[in-house]
Design a protein around this motif. Sequence first.
Motif, PDB file in Angstrom:
ATOM      1  N   ARG A 101       1.606 -31.398  14.346  1.00 45.81           N
ATOM      2  CA  ARG A 101       2.428 -31.629  13.155  1.00 45.81           C
ATOM      3  C   ARG A 101       1.878 -32.792  12.329  1.00 45.81           C
ATOM      4  NH1 ARG A 101       5.755 -33.422  17.512  1.00 45.81           N
ATOM      5  NH2 ARG A 101       6.101 -35.664  17.399  1.00 45.81           N
ATOM      6  N   LYS A 106      -1.512 -33.872   6.907  1.00 44.12           N
ATOM      7  CA  LYS A 106      -2.668 -34.388   6.163  1.00 44.12           C
ATOM      8  C   LYS A 106      -3.171 -33.297   5.219  1.00 44.12           C
ATOM      9  CE  LYS A 106      -2.393 -38.238   8.184  1.00 44.12           C
ATOM     10  NZ  LYS A 106      -1.924 -39.386   7.412  1.00 44.12           N
TER      11      LYS A 106
ATOM     12  N   ARG B  48      10.506 -31.035   7.806  1.00 45.56           N
ATOM     13  CA  ARG B  48       9.331 -30.178   8.038  1.00 45.56           C
ATOM     14  C   ARG B  48       9.094 -29.234   6.858  1.00 45.56           C
ATOM     15  NH1 ARG B  48       7.765 -29.592  13.946  1.00 45.56           N
ATOM     16  NH2 ARG B  48       8.742 -31.383  14.897  1.00 45.56           N
ATOM     17  N   LEU B  51       7.306 -31.028   4.165  1.00 46.26           N
ATOM     18  CA  LEU B  51       5.896 -31.268   4.467  1.00 46.26           C
ATOM     19  C   LEU B  51       5.093 -29.976   4.628  1.00 46.26           C
ATOM     20  CD1 LEU B  51       6.530 -34.117   7.012  1.00 46.26           C
ATOM     21  CD2 LEU B  51       5.238 -34.360   4.895  1.00 46.26           C
ATOM     22  N   LEU B  76       0.052 -33.054  -0.647  1.00 47.70           N
ATOM     23  CA  LEU B  76       0.133 -33.842   0.587  1.00 47.70           C
ATOM     24  C   LEU B  76      -0.582 -35.190   0.457  1.00 47.70           C
ATOM     25  CD1 LEU B  76      -0.205 -31.149   3.423  1.00 47.70           C
ATOM     26  CD2 LEU B  76       1.740 -32.665   3.027  1.00 47.70           C
ATOM     27  N   ALA B  81       3.686 -39.262   6.549  1.00 46.82           N
ATOM     28  CA  ALA B  81       4.880 -38.960   7.346  1.00 46.82           C
ATOM     29  C   ALA B  81       4.683 -39.222   8.831  1.00 46.82           C
ATOM     30  CB  ALA B  81       5.259 -37.489   7.144  1.00 46.82           C
ATOM     31  N   ILE B  83       6.888 -37.686  12.089  1.00 49.75           N
ATOM     32  CA  ILE B  83       7.963 -36.732  12.372  1.00 49.75           C
ATOM     33  C   ILE B  83       8.359 -36.839  13.836  1.00 49.75           C
ATOM     34  CG2 ILE B  83       8.643 -34.304  12.236  1.00 49.75           C
ATOM     35  CD1 ILE B  83       5.768 -34.399  10.532  1.00 49.75           C
ATOM     36  N   GLU B  84       9.615 -37.164  14.049  1.00 46.27           N
ATOM     37  CA  GLU B  84      10.153 -37.366  15.398  1.00 46.27           C
ATOM     38  C   GLU B  84       9.303 -38.399  16.142  1.00 46.27           C
ATOM     39  OE1 GLU B  84      10.968 -33.567  17.209  1.00 46.27           O
ATOM     40  OE2 GLU B  84      11.915 -32.845  15.388  1.00 46.27           O
ATOM     41  N   PRO B  86       6.037 -40.467  17.444  1.00 44.59           N
ATOM     42  CA  PRO B  86       4.707 -40.744  16.877  1.00 44.59           C
ATOM     43  C   PRO B  86       3.623 -40.367  17.889  1.00 44.59           C
ATOM     44  CG  PRO B  86       5.660 -42.760  17.698  1.00 44.59           C
ATOM     45  CD  PRO B  86       6.632 -41.671  18.038  1.00 44.59           C
ATOM     46  N   ILE B 146      -0.808 -44.795  10.085  1.00 43.85           N
ATOM     47  CA  ILE B 146      -1.478 -43.515   9.800  1.00 43.85           C
ATOM     48  C   ILE B 146      -0.842 -42.848   8.579  1.00 43.85           C
ATOM     49  CG2 ILE B 146      -1.761 -41.146  10.687  1.00 43.85           C
ATOM     50  CD1 ILE B 146      -2.200 -42.447  13.484  1.00 43.85           C
ATOM     51  N   ALA B 147       0.481 -42.944   8.499  1.00 44.75           N
ATOM     52  CA  ALA B 147       1.189 -42.296   7.384  1.00 44.75           C
ATOM     53  C   ALA B 147       0.839 -42.944   6.046  1.00 44.75           C
ATOM     54  CB  ALA B 147       2.695 -42.364   7.623  1.00 44.75           C
TER      55      ALA B 147
END
Lengths: 279, 310
Positions: A101, A106, B48, B51, B76, B81, B83-84, B86, B146-147
């Motif tokens: 995910r 990306k 989700r 995204l 994007l 992001a 999500i839930e 990492p 990272i996001a």
Amino acid sequence: MIPLLRIELYKIFHRPRTYISFGIITAIALVIQLAMLADGKSFVGFALQAVSEQFDIKGNVLNGYLITYLILQTLLIHIPLLVALVAGDALAGEANIGTLRLLLTKPISRQGLVLVKFTASVIYAMLLLLWLAIVALGLSTLLFGTGDMINLKSDAFVMLLKDDILWRYLAAFAFAGLAMMCVAALALLLSVFADNSIGPIIGTMGIIIVLTIFSTLQLPIFDAISPYLFTTHMIGWKGFFDAPVPYDAIGRSALILLIYTFVFVAATIFVFNKKDILS
Amino acid sequence: MPVIAETKELTKRFGDTLAVDKLSFSIEEGDIYGFLGENGAGKSTTIRMLLGLIYPSEGTVYIKGTAFNNRKRHLLQHIGAIIERPDMYGYLSGWDNLRMFASMSDKHIPNARLHEVLEIVGLKGRETDKVRAYSQGMKQRLGIAIAMVHNPDLLILDEPTNGLDPQGIAEMRKLIMQLSKEHGKTILISSHLLHEIEQVASKILVIHKGRKMVEGKAAQLLNPGETLIEAETLPCEDIAAKIAPTQWQQFVQNIDPAGITFKMHPGQVPALNKWLVENGVQVLELRSKHSLEAYFLSLTHDTATPDRAI
């Protein structure tokens, strides 16, 4: 695509378990080589029992070329398993550890990701085969020397002259590369349906084993479907050790493996493009 | 302010289950947009869909005014992001993970930017450690690095405080405020914990069973005049009779021998406390509970009237 492929290869080759496959190949080759060092003469004597009454066979029969040929029999089950370990993990493994995910948030296309995963799996399979060539062909010829090679078949035996063998191995390894590419594509396809890699790996091996049984059982019902199964053609490399070499049959097998590979990869892209990522 | 992300009639069905039901909302630039709902309310499914990880059954997501499905890859670039959980590659270092995901961006990201985001999230000096050795809080921080490494306009943080200890939660809250104020990020933060959202969000959306219950500015939703005060007391049989003739009766919401709930302005609490003590009520504790919490509970336990305006 290239940066993504570099990343994929970086991940594969920074994972310790990747190297287990290379260790397994080394172990398989060494076990066969050591067994042949210890008891090779009686093995050859037994194998040539049927023909030794009509032919007087002299020279270094138990040579590196023959040992390599024996080791290459593992291409049917063992090497596909090792290829499936990586290709089956390609998408399902990412889903399992939760990175799929993150990857897909990306700016990369799903199709691009599948193609990169496939290419990386194929590169890994090629490196496995290269390693097999080094430990099988290289080490066997070092340990046992070279010589003319006897290829025993169920209804005949083929004598190949020493100077006429090396190119056959190069061609056989290249063909094996095609077969392993097909296995990688199948494992990748199964990988898209799963959220952990065990299923795709076992699934790939299950399909190969079942279809190999169909390919090898001499029953009329299986004879009809056998020519269309990719497993029938995975052993096409053996043709390079016939005299004369059946180029038509080898070419047909290569084409069928390529078609299967294309279909598996296309199906993977189709399914992955439609898939909701819930992992 | 310009709208950075918007959904229109967003709907998702999984078989017969309706996970998200005609959800429409918009996030403006500069917002810290709190996305609130119980577990299973449809927050992660919505995120989700924002995204492109899940395809909507109906409805559309717009990022910067463009329908998401039309230019997903391009859009994007504007979003980062987590999500839930990492989740990252544990066998690689934090730096390797960060560099790897940074190189997936369409634009070149220099190492200096990687150092910068590590500094922002407070992981400088730990980047060479393997991620499997990181604590949950460090993983969350790396996830945020990272996001945001490609400098997106919108950060989507799905339950970013999950699994963190109280100190980690406080640090995460501080980081989110810092990202908004100092780095100008628009942030969508989801949580099932109201107090997490109310401390950072400038706007709040509450969903329940996939439907929008309420959306509005946090300041309006958190009107201090509506605060609930829970007074926990030693058992006092005649407490109701004592309160009835006084000015405090108008604020009473609930009363029983072990405690009383009032609805009043927090400024009146000291006077209330004084009166209770002077009238022989032994107060063990006075707790304030924002009206939003009560409102949230009433919304999520009564789905008959969704989409109420504040």
